[in-house]
Design an enzyme around this catalytic site. Structure first.
Site, PDB file in Angstrom:
ATOM      1  CG  HIS A 115     -27.796  14.319  12.106  1.00  0.00           C
ATOM      2  ND1 HIS A 115     -27.142  14.837  13.139  1.00  0.00           N
ATOM      3  CD2 HIS A 115     -27.288  14.388  11.116  1.00  0.00           C
ATOM      4  CE1 HIS A 115     -26.226  15.516  12.414  1.00  0.00           C
ATOM      5  NE2 HIS A 115     -26.060  15.122  11.350  1.00  0.00           N
ATOM      6  CB  SER A 118     -30.300  16.984   9.230  1.00  0.00           C
ATOM      7  OG  SER A 118     -29.274  17.499   8.650  1.00  0.00           O
ATOM      8  CG  ASP A 135     -22.127  17.673   8.991  1.00  0.00           C
ATOM      9  OD1 ASP A 135     -22.710  18.409   8.240  1.00  0.00           O
ATOM     10  OD2 ASP A 135     -22.444  16.271   8.830  1.00  0.00           O
ATOM     11  CD  GLN A 188     -27.695  14.575   6.470  1.00  0.00           C
ATOM     12  OE1 GLN A 188     -28.663  14.894   7.367  1.00  0.00           O
ATOM     13  NE2 GLN A 188     -26.564  15.050   6.634  1.00  0.00           N
ATOM     14  CD  GLU A 227     -29.863  20.477   6.457  1.00  0.00           C
ATOM     15  OE1 GLU A 227     -30.230  19.326   6.503  1.00  0.00           O
ATOM     16  OE2 GLU A 227     -28.959  21.109   7.485  1.00  0.00           O
ATOM     17  CG  HIS A 228     -26.379  18.254   3.743  1.00  0.00           C
ATOM     18  ND1 HIS A 228     -27.297  18.002   4.921  1.00  0.00           N
ATOM     19  CD2 HIS A 228     -25.527  19.083   4.555  1.00  0.00           C
ATOM     20  CE1 HIS A 228     -27.004  18.476   6.123  1.00  0.00           C
ATOM     21  NE2 HIS A 228     -25.940  19.172   5.965  1.00  0.00           N
TER      22      HIS A 228
END
Lengths: 436, 436
Positions: free
Chosen positions: B267, B242, B366, B264, B332-333
Site C-alpha cells: 500500500h 494500513s 478488501d 499490506q 486494523e486487519h
C-alpha cells in the site's frame, strides 16, 4: 422590570429563512491563545506525567498537593457521600439510575453471524471498550444527573473500568456528584480538571491510566483539548449551548410552555429557547406568561439574557410548516406539545430527543425518563445521536471463507486488485484459487 | 538484492513491551504550515464559495476551468464509464457490490419503542442522514473498491443524496472510479480535491450542496481539513497507514503468509505488516519466502521500505500470548491463519476485521467478502468500528409520558433539579404533578 423583548418571526415574512439562519448561527471558536495554552498543557502532561498534572492543578485550582495520590478520591469517600444523602435525594437518584439503566439495556448491540451456501461465514462481533474517561465539570455546572447519564451507558455496555475526573477548585467538592459516581459504579475518581485532566486520560500518567475514550462536557479548554486528542482516543461530540424547540398547537397552558422555555434558558446565557406555533394569539399568551413568571425565577438574570439574545417566537402557517422549521433547526430537545404527537413524529427527520404530548416536559427527560440527556446540539442532530451504549461498544467484522468460497471470491478479488495495480493483493487471493 | 532485514522480537526478551511500543508508535502530525494553509483554504471557500474552489482547483490540479459547472461530472459520463468496462471487470465489480450490499443490509438499525404500565412510552427512532459527502483521492491512491465501500453503507442506510469529490490533477480521470460511483448510486460528482473539496462539502457553495457528514480517506491536507470542520459536519475516523497482524500456528504455507504480509506492505512505505507465531522455525521459513518472493513483486520498492522500516516477526510462547499481543496492537486487519480460528475469536477484544482460517486472505476482505474495508487503524480499534450503515443513521430518543407517569416522575425530577439549583426545571416538572 420592563417587558422582555423576544425576537418574533413569521414564516410568511420575506426574509424568514435568512432571519432563522441568523438566529441559529453559533460558532464556538477556540482562539489562537486557547489553542496555544492547551497545546502546552497537553505536551507537558504527555512528557512529564503526574508532575505536570499536579503542577497545573495546584496553579489553576488553587490547591497545594504534592502528589497525584492526594488527588485521588477513595471508593469509601464516594460511598460515604451516597450514604449521607438525605433520603429523598437518594431515593430520587436511585429511581433515575434504575430508569436510565432500563432504557439503555435496550440499546445494547449484539454480535451476529451468518453462513453462506458454500460454508463461508460472515459476521460482526460486538465488544465493550476496556476503559473510558468521564469528564465532570466543577463549580456550578457540576451536575449529578450528568454523572449518571455519562457513566450508565458505559456500565451497560460492559466497560471494565470508568475513570472520572472532576476539578475541585479551592478544594470545593460536590457531594451529590460523588454520590452519583458511587451509584453509577465509577471505578476511580481524580480531582483534576481542564486540559490537564483530558491529557492525563488520553496519554496516561504514572497514576492515571490511559483510557480508550473520553466523554463529558467541559469549558472551552476542555473542548479544545478533546478535539486535539481525538484520534489518540475516542471522544464524544463537542457540545454547544443547550437548546429547546417547543412546537405547540396553541392548546397547552401558556404558563407551562413559558416554564419549559425557561428550563433551557436557565442553563446559561447562550442557551436557546424557541417556540413555534400556528396560533398568533397563543404566542402572545406565552409571551405574557414569560413576563409574568420571569420575576419569580431564581435564575432570572440568566434567563433574561438568554431569552433576549437567543430566543424566538415563530408563527407558522400550519403544523406541516412547523415540521419543516423543526427539520431546519434539528433541535437538541424537541417538545411536541400537541394533542396527537404520534402523528407528527414520522415527519421529524432530525432531533436529539422528542418529548411527546403536553405532559412530557423536557425537564423530565433531563433526569429520570430513561433516555440519555447528553444530546447533539447546534443542529448536529442532522448527523449525530444521543449518547448511548453504542458509544461504548465497538464492532469487529468476522470473515471465514470455506476453501470453496475462497476459490470463487479469489477470482473476483484478483480481477479487482489487478485493476488497482495491487498485485500482491491479487497474488495473495490467487494462492487460494483451486487448481483444476 | 541482499536479504531484507526485518525486525525480529521475542516475547521473552526483557525489553519486549518497550520494543513493541516503539514498533507501533505512529503519529500523524499536521505541522503548523499545513494547518495554516488549510485554515486559509477553509476560510476562503466559506466566504467566497465556488470562486475560491475554482481558483484552488486550477492552481493545485493544474486545470483551466472558469466555473464549478465545468467541474461537475454528469450521470451520463459515470454510466458511460460503467458501460465501457471490460466484461470481466464489470462482472467482478458487480459481484463485489452485491456482496457488500448484502452484508451491510444486516447492519441496518431499526426504530423501537416500549410502553410502561402507566401508559408512558419510551423509544428510539432511527433515521438516515439527508446528504453525505464522499472524498475519493486522486492519482495512485484512487481505488474503485473504496468508492463502493464508502458509498454502499450510506445507500443501505437510506441517505437521500451522496455527493462525491475526486481531484483530477492535470485532467486525469480514473474510469474504474467513475464506474464504481455509477454502480454504487452516487448522485453527484465534482472533480475537486484537497482542503477546498472538504470545505465545499462542509459549508456548501452556490453549486456544491452542504452535506451532513464527510467520509473517505485523503492526504494530510484532507485529514487536517476534516479535523477542522468536525462539529460543523460529521466525519469518519482520520485514517493512519494500513496494517495487518497475521497470527499463524506455523502450519500455513509460508509463501501464502509472505504474500499476505506483502499485500499490506505494498500500500505504501508507512504500511505495517506483523507476523506473530509460537513457531520459530516457521518464522524463519516465512522470512525465506519473503526474500524469495520479493524480487518478483511489481511494487517491490514500496514493499521493501515498508518491511524494513515497519514490519516485525514476533515469536511468542503460545497462542494465548499471541492473543495478548493482538489485543495490545488492536490491529486494523487480523488474520488468524490457524486450524481452529473460532476457538481464538472469543479472546480477541480489539480488531477492525478478523480473517479466520488459512483460506481467508485479507485481500478477499478488501474487495468482495462483504464487510467494509474501511477499518480503524493505528490501534483505534480499541474504540472504533469498521465503517458501516450505523455511520449514516442517527437516533432520536422518544419520550411520551402519560398524565400518571408525568405526575410520578415529576416528583423525582423536582427533587433532582432542586438539588442542582435548576428551579425552572423543577417548576416545569411540578406543573405536571397531579393536584390531590
Amino acid at each position: 422590570m420592563s417587558d422582555l423583548s423576544i425576537t418574533r418571526l413569521d414564516s410568511q415574512q420575506d426574509d424568514f429563512a435568512a432571519e432563522l439562519d441568523r438566529l441559529l448561527a453559533w460558532e464556538s471558536v477556540s482562539d489562537g491563545k486557547v489553542n496555544q495554552i492547551v497545546d502546552e498543557i497537553l505536551g507537558r502532561v504527555k512528557a512529564e506525567g503526574d508532575a505536570a498534572v499536579v503542577e497545573y492543578t495546584n496553579r489553576f485550582d488553587r490547591l497545594q498537593v504534592e502528589s497525584m495520590a492526594e488527588l485521588e478520591m477513595s471508593q469509601e469517600r464516594l460511598h460515604n457521600a451516597l450514604d449521607n444523602l438525605p433520603a429523598e435525594q437518594r431515593q430520587a437518584l436511585e429511581t433515575a439510575a434504575e430508569r436510565v439503566r432500563g432504557y439503555h439495556e435496550r440499546q445494547k448491540g449484539e454480535s451476529w453471524q451468518y453462513s453462506e451456501a458454500d460454508g463461508t461465514m460472515l459476521g460482526q462481533k460486538v465488544t465493550p471498550m476496556d476503559r473510558v474517561g468521564l469528564y465532570v465539570p466543577g463549580g456550578k455546572a457540576s451536575y449529578p444527573s450528568s454523572v449518571l447519564m455519562n457513566a450508565m451507558p458505559a456500565k451497560v455496555a460492559g466497560v471494565a473500568e470508568i475513570i472520572m475526573v472532576v476539578p475541585t477548585p479551592d478544594g470545593e467538592v460536590n457531594e451529590l456528584v460523588l454520590a452519583a459516581a458511587a451509584l453509577a459504579g465509577v471505578d476511580r475518581v481524580f480531582c483534576v480538571g481542564g486540559a490537564q485532566a483530558v491529557a492525563a486520560l488520553a496519554y496516561g500518567t504514572e497514576t492515571v491510566p490511559k483510557v480508550d475514550k473520553i466523554v463529558g462536557p467541559g469549558n472551552i479548554f476542555v473542548a479544545t483539548a478533546k478535539r486535539a486528542v481525538f484520534g489518540a482516543v475516542g471522544i464524544d461530540m463537542i457540545a454547544g449551548p443547550s437548546e429547546i424547540l417547543v412546537v405547540c398547537d396553541g392548546k397547552t397552558d401558556p404558563d407551562w410552555i413559558a416554564m419549559d422555555l425557561f428550563s433551557q434558558a436557565e442553563h446559561d446565557e447562550d442557551a436557546q429557547s424557541i417556540l413555534v406555533s400556528p396560533d398568533a394569539d397563543f404566542i402572545s399568551a406565552v409571551e405574557a406568561s414569560i413576563n409574568k413568571l420571569l420575576p419569580t425565577m431564581e435564575r432570572k438574570s440568566i434567563i433574561d439574557v438568554s431569552l433576549r439574545e437567543r430566543a424566538a417566537l415563530i408563527k407558522v402557517k400550519d403544523m406541516d410548516e412547523a415540521m419543516e422549521v423543526t427539520n431546519r433547526i434539528a433541535p437538541e430537545h424537541l417538545e411536541l406539545s400537541v394533542e396527537d404527537p404520534e402523528s407528527l413524529v414520522p415527519k421529524v427527520r432530525h432531533a436529539g430527543a422528542i418529548f411527546m404530548g403536553r405532559y412530557t416536559a423536557e425537564a423530565l427527560g433531563d433526569y429520570c425518563a430513561g433516555p440519555n440527556h447528553v444530546l447533539p446540539t447546534s443542529g448536529t442532530a442532522r448527523f449525530s445521536s444521543p449518547l448511548g451504549v453504542y458509544d461504548f461498544q465497538k464492532r469487529s467484522s468476522l470473515i471465514m471463507f470455506s476453501a470453496e468460497g475462497a476459490s470463487e471470491m479469489g477470482k473476483v478479488a484478483s480481477v479487482l486488485a489487478r485493476g488497482e495495480s495491487l498485485t500482491a493483493h491479487a497474488r495473495s487471493a490467487e494462492y487460494r484459487i483451486k487448481k483444476d
